[in-house]
Design a protein around this motif. Structure first.
Motif, PDB file in Angstrom:
ATOM      1  N   GLN A 149       4.709   5.267  -9.290  1.00  0.00           N
ATOM      2  CA  GLN A 149       4.113   6.236 -10.314  1.00  0.00           C
ATOM      3  C   GLN A 149       4.991   6.442 -11.544  1.00  0.00           C
ATOM      4  O   GLN A 149       4.508   7.528 -12.322  1.00  0.00           O
ATOM      5  CB  GLN A 149       3.907   7.754  -9.484  1.00  0.00           C
ATOM      6  CG  GLN A 149       5.238   8.281  -8.895  1.00  0.00           C
ATOM      7  CD  GLN A 149       4.752   9.589  -8.296  1.00  0.00           C
ATOM      8  OE1 GLN A 149       4.386   9.545  -7.099  1.00  0.00           O
ATOM      9  NE2 GLN A 149       5.315  10.721  -8.686  1.00  0.00           N
ATOM     10  N   ARG A 205       1.021  12.142  -1.772  1.00  0.00           N
ATOM     11  CA  ARG A 205       0.728  10.755  -1.770  1.00  0.00           C
ATOM     12  C   ARG A 205       1.011  10.361  -0.664  1.00  0.00           C
ATOM     13  O   ARG A 205       0.372   9.662   0.356  1.00  0.00           O
ATOM     14  CB  ARG A 205       1.096   9.870  -2.933  1.00  0.00           C
ATOM     15  CG  ARG A 205       0.464  10.333  -4.127  1.00  0.00           C
ATOM     16  CD  ARG A 205       1.066   9.449  -5.461  1.00  0.00           C
ATOM     17  NE  ARG A 205       0.800   7.930  -5.052  1.00  0.00           N
ATOM     18  CZ  ARG A 205       1.747   7.104  -5.461  1.00  0.00           C
ATOM     19  NH1 ARG A 205       2.933   7.483  -5.680  1.00  0.00           N
ATOM     20  NH2 ARG A 205       1.490   5.816  -5.386  1.00  0.00           N
ATOM     21  N   PRO A 265       2.856   4.246  -0.973  1.00  0.00           N
ATOM     22  CA  PRO A 265       3.140   5.000  -2.323  1.00  0.00           C
ATOM     23  C   PRO A 265       4.445   4.770  -2.700  1.00  0.00           C
ATOM     24  O   PRO A 265       5.567   5.043  -1.709  1.00  0.00           O
ATOM     25  CB  PRO A 265       2.946   6.505  -1.982  1.00  0.00           C
ATOM     26  CG  PRO A 265       1.865   6.376  -0.860  1.00  0.00           C
ATOM     27  CD  PRO A 265       2.355   5.292   0.132  1.00  0.00           C
ATOM     28  N   LYS A 266       5.109   4.581  -3.803  1.00  0.00           N
ATOM     29  CA  LYS A 266       6.359   4.390  -4.260  1.00  0.00           C
ATOM     30  C   LYS A 266       6.455   5.298  -5.252  1.00  0.00           C
ATOM     31  O   LYS A 266       5.635   5.585  -6.238  1.00  0.00           O
ATOM     32  CB  LYS A 266       6.522   3.074  -4.739  1.00  0.00           C
ATOM     33  CG  LYS A 266       6.218   1.903  -3.662  1.00  0.00           C
ATOM     34  CD  LYS A 266       6.147   0.581  -4.193  1.00  0.00           C
ATOM     35  CE  LYS A 266       5.941  -0.463  -2.977  1.00  0.00           C
ATOM     36  NZ  LYS A 266       4.217  -0.254  -2.699  1.00  0.00           N
ATOM     37  N   THR A 272       7.234  -4.393  -4.572  1.00  0.00           N
ATOM     38  CA  THR A 272       6.928  -4.577  -3.160  1.00  0.00           C
ATOM     39  C   THR A 272       7.820  -5.886  -2.550  1.00  0.00           C
ATOM     40  O   THR A 272       8.082  -5.549  -1.551  1.00  0.00           O
ATOM     41  CB  THR A 272       5.445  -4.985  -2.935  1.00  0.00           C
ATOM     42  OG1 THR A 272       4.524  -4.113  -3.411  1.00  0.00           O
ATOM     43  CG2 THR A 272       5.237  -5.268  -1.494  1.00  0.00           C
ATOM     44  N   PHE A 325      -1.061   9.006   2.989  1.00  0.00           N
ATOM     45  CA  PHE A 325      -0.962   7.694   3.417  1.00  0.00           C
ATOM     46  C   PHE A 325      -0.395   7.773   4.814  1.00  0.00           C
ATOM     47  O   PHE A 325      -1.027   7.183   5.586  1.00  0.00           O
ATOM     48  CB  PHE A 325       0.202   7.098   2.632  1.00  0.00           C
ATOM     49  CG  PHE A 325       0.599   5.711   3.152  1.00  0.00           C
ATOM     50  CD1 PHE A 325      -0.265   4.689   2.712  1.00  0.00           C
ATOM     51  CD2 PHE A 325       1.624   5.443   3.792  1.00  0.00           C
ATOM     52  CE1 PHE A 325       0.080   3.307   2.925  1.00  0.00           C
ATOM     53  CE2 PHE A 325       1.951   3.989   4.240  1.00  0.00           C
ATOM     54  CZ  PHE A 325       1.204   3.058   3.852  1.00  0.00           C
ATOM     55  N   TYR A 345       4.396  12.732  -5.347  1.00  0.00           N
ATOM     56  CA  TYR A 345       4.929  11.541  -4.321  1.00  0.00           C
ATOM     57  C   TYR A 345       4.612  12.277  -2.938  1.00  0.00           C
ATOM     58  O   TYR A 345       4.295  11.429  -2.070  1.00  0.00           O
ATOM     59  CB  TYR A 345       6.327  11.202  -4.624  1.00  0.00           C
ATOM     60  CG  TYR A 345       6.931  10.333  -3.836  1.00  0.00           C
ATOM     61  CD1 TYR A 345       6.519   8.905  -3.599  1.00  0.00           C
ATOM     62  CD2 TYR A 345       7.754  10.838  -2.911  1.00  0.00           C
ATOM     63  CE1 TYR A 345       7.007   8.092  -2.712  1.00  0.00           C
ATOM     64  CE2 TYR A 345       8.583   9.770  -1.891  1.00  0.00           C
ATOM     65  CZ  TYR A 345       8.009   8.410  -1.665  1.00  0.00           C
ATOM     66  OH  TYR A 345       8.442   7.755  -1.006  1.00  0.00           O
ATOM     67  N   ALA A 348       1.015  -1.311  -0.186  1.00  0.00           N
ATOM     68  CA  ALA A 348       0.068  -0.090   0.142  1.00  0.00           C
ATOM     69  C   ALA A 348       0.883   1.177  -0.062  1.00  0.00           C
ATOM     70  O   ALA A 348       0.034   2.209  -0.504  1.00  0.00           O
ATOM     71  CB  ALA A 348      -0.850  -0.007   1.300  1.00  0.00           C
ATOM     72  N   THR A 364      -6.635   3.278   7.032  1.00  0.00           N
ATOM     73  CA  THR A 364      -6.092   2.777   5.752  1.00  0.00           C
ATOM     74  C   THR A 364      -6.319   1.540   5.545  1.00  0.00           C
ATOM     75  O   THR A 364      -6.175   0.615   6.830  1.00  0.00           O
ATOM     76  CB  THR A 364      -4.391   2.987   5.826  1.00  0.00           C
ATOM     77  OG1 THR A 364      -3.931   4.217   5.786  1.00  0.00           O
ATOM     78  CG2 THR A 364      -3.932   2.157   4.440  1.00  0.00           C
ATOM     79  N   GLU A 398       0.365  -1.279  -7.171  1.00  0.00           N
ATOM     80  CA  GLU A 398       1.297  -1.392  -6.011  1.00  0.00           C
ATOM     81  C   GLU A 398       1.875  -0.029  -5.570  1.00  0.00           C
ATOM     82  O   GLU A 398       2.920   0.061  -4.942  1.00  0.00           O
ATOM     83  CB  GLU A 398       2.281  -2.627  -6.104  1.00  0.00           C
ATOM     84  CG  GLU A 398       3.515  -2.472  -7.269  1.00  0.00           C
ATOM     85  CD  GLU A 398       4.693  -3.563  -7.172  1.00  0.00           C
ATOM     86  OE1 GLU A 398       4.926  -3.804  -6.212  1.00  0.00           O
ATOM     87  OE2 GLU A 398       4.946  -3.952  -7.965  1.00  0.00           O
ATOM     88  N   GLY A 399       1.395   0.903  -6.363  1.00  0.00           N
ATOM     89  CA  GLY A 399       1.584   2.343  -5.901  1.00  0.00           C
ATOM     90  C   GLY A 399       2.919   2.949  -6.346  1.00  0.00           C
ATOM     91  O   GLY A 399       3.230   3.956  -6.187  1.00  0.00           O
ATOM     92  N   THR A 434      -4.689  -6.713   0.388  1.00  0.00           N
ATOM     93  CA  THR A 434      -4.076  -7.017  -1.140  1.00  0.00           C
ATOM     94  C   THR A 434      -4.324  -8.266  -1.365  1.00  0.00           C
ATOM     95  O   THR A 434      -4.863  -8.959  -0.532  1.00  0.00           O
ATOM     96  CB  THR A 434      -2.452  -6.669  -1.020  1.00  0.00           C
ATOM     97  OG1 THR A 434      -1.823  -7.784  -0.252  1.00  0.00           O
ATOM     98  CG2 THR A 434      -2.383  -5.242  -0.962  1.00  0.00           C
TER      99      THR A 434
END
Length: 466
Positions: free
Chosen positions: A180, A429, A37-38, A384, A433, A426, A35, A442, A177-178, A446
């Protein structure tokens, strides 16, 4: 939000994450990291980023692959007349080598009998094909990867419609999976039409950019830019580099950088081979960023230092930088970033164990690092998974964890305005989060089978914990 509030939130999240790591089950930790953010994946070979199932799906779907028919080798007949004319010496003995119909029609009758249409494979044959292009056996390593996987894919990546599909599937999976931003390595020379003739590079690129403009791709929320890769040990590498420079200069809206790839234990690709031609090209063209593989080798050497001398802004892998103290000092505090590929380095036997990887040393001596996936389809892994290993093996703090996403965008090759916008997105986000985590709002649910598959493979002793 004021600076004081931001600091307070960061301190609160740092404590929360420290406590969470101590109490979370493997699946809870994985769900949190899924979850999270990446930022970006900066080291991604698109032809190695397709899962086996994706390759099979597009190879057997003529409505999406441009109308191509594919065959794959399912038996060895030891046909007379085999030789260099068919894919090079020794490759005729490789099962699951895939060809398109135009090539199949040029084979002898004996050779044709070794092949089967992809959609006609039995269940066992299909599973054999799927397993043949991923490292799924303990005894498989870098030789299987470098020498067999690409030879089996063979003509599949030569179809730009197929590559466009692999690109879309990556965007969808990464978006879920976050992630961008994706900066992927993909070429457009030598692509084959269904009749065996060649696309022009511009025609092949147009197929990729049409996919990027599609509603399906736009819905992922993932921004994509391309790097062009030069095979470093090829006899024509200098001329290839000259062509790539000119092509990127004409297509800077799609391509943002150049990479040199290929096994570093092939000494014909040593870094300083390219210094004269790069100096020649820098006199002719506005700057083109370089992100170059270096240090992905067993023995200590100075390839990373020499690669920086070429003008590289990013180092791919950088494993043996740890053996070169002068270069380590040079890289502290930037401006260079090392693209870290934990799973790749382990599966290809460059690190015996994750604890032997220098990632922690680089991170904690202020050498900028970011996680990346390399050839993730062949590892059957996700971003992830990289994050999970990093947290589990190196006990990352919250600030260290989020620095990985920040670094990936700071050191991307996006134009400066786009880079600042990506960083702002980023951070926004991440702030949302963080607020949701602190306020316990949250939903980190998944896909449980996918999580358990990775956890059970990576930590079998903990698999039962859920």
């Amino acid at each position: 939000m004021s600076l004081g509030v931001q600091v307070a939130k960061a301190d609160e999240m740092d404590k929360w994450f420290r406590d969470f790591k101590q109490t979370a089950s493997p699946t809870q930790l994985y769900a949190f990291l899924w979850a999270l953010p990446k930022g970006g994946d900066l080291h991604n070979h698109l032809s190695g980023a397709g899962y086996s199932e994706w390759w099979y799906d597009i190879a057997t779907d003529q409505t999406r692959n441009g109308g191509y028919q594919y065959y794959t080798k399912v038996k060895i007949n030891q046909c007379l007349g085999y030789g260099a004319n068919e894919y090079g010496a020794g490759r005729q003995l490789l099962l699951f080598k895939t060809i398109q119909a135009s090539t199949y029609r040029g084979l002898t009758r004996c050779q044709q009998q070794e092949y089967k249409k992809m959609e006609a494979l039995s269940e066992d044959e299909k599973q054999g094909f799927l397993n043949s292009i991923r490292l799924d056996k303990d005894y498989e390593g870098r030789n299987e990867f470098f020498e067999a996987h690409w030879s089996r894919l063979n003509e599949l990546p030569a179809n730009p419609h197929v590559i466009a599909y692999i690109l879309l599937k990556n965007m969808q999976a990464f978006g879920n999976e976050g992630l961008q931003y994706l900066e992927t390595q993909v070429g457009v020379r030598g692509k084959l039409k269904a009749d065996g003739s060649r696309y022009t590079p511009e025609e092949a690129l147009a197929i990729l950019t049409t996919m990027l403009d599609s509603e399906e791709a736009q819905a992922t929320g993932v921004t994509v830019k391309f790097q062009y890769t030069v095979l470093r040990f090829a006899p024509s590498a200098e001329d290839d580099l000259r062509w790539v420079y000119g092509f990127i200069d004409r297509h800077r809206d799609s391509y943002v950088g150049i990479n040199f790839a290929g096994r570093e234990d092939n000494d014909k690709g040593y870094p300083l081979r390219f210094l004269p031609v790069l100096r020649e090209l820098r006199n002719q063209y506005p700057a083109i960023p370089l992100a170059i593989h270096a240090g992905e080798v067993d023995e200590p050497n100075r390839h990373v230092r020499d690669t920086l001398l070429l003008g590289a802004q990013r180092i791919g892998h950088g494993l043996n930088t740890i053996t070169d103290p002068d270069t380590l000092l040079l890289m502290r505090h930037g401006p260079y970033l090392i693209e870290i590929n934990l799973i790749s380095n382990h599966l290809l036997e460059y690190t015996e164990d994750y604890s032997n990887h220098p990632f922690g040393e680089y991170l904690r001596t202020d050498i900028p690092v970011a996680l990346s996936t390399d050839d993730r389809g062949m590892w059957d892994s996700t971003m992830t998974d990289e994050y999970y290993i990093a947290v589990n093996e190196f006990n990352l703090s919250w600030q260290e964890l989020i620095s990985l996403g920040e670094n990936s965008l700071k050191h991307s090759f996006l134009p400066e305005t786009d880079k600042q916008q990506a960083l702002a997105t980023y951070r926004q986000r991440l702030a949302e989060f963080t607020r949701a985590i602190i306020n316990n709002h949250t939903d980190m649910a998944t896909d449980m089978p996918a999580k358990r598959q990775f956890i059970c493979r990576y930590q079998p002793d903990l698999c039962h914990q859920g």
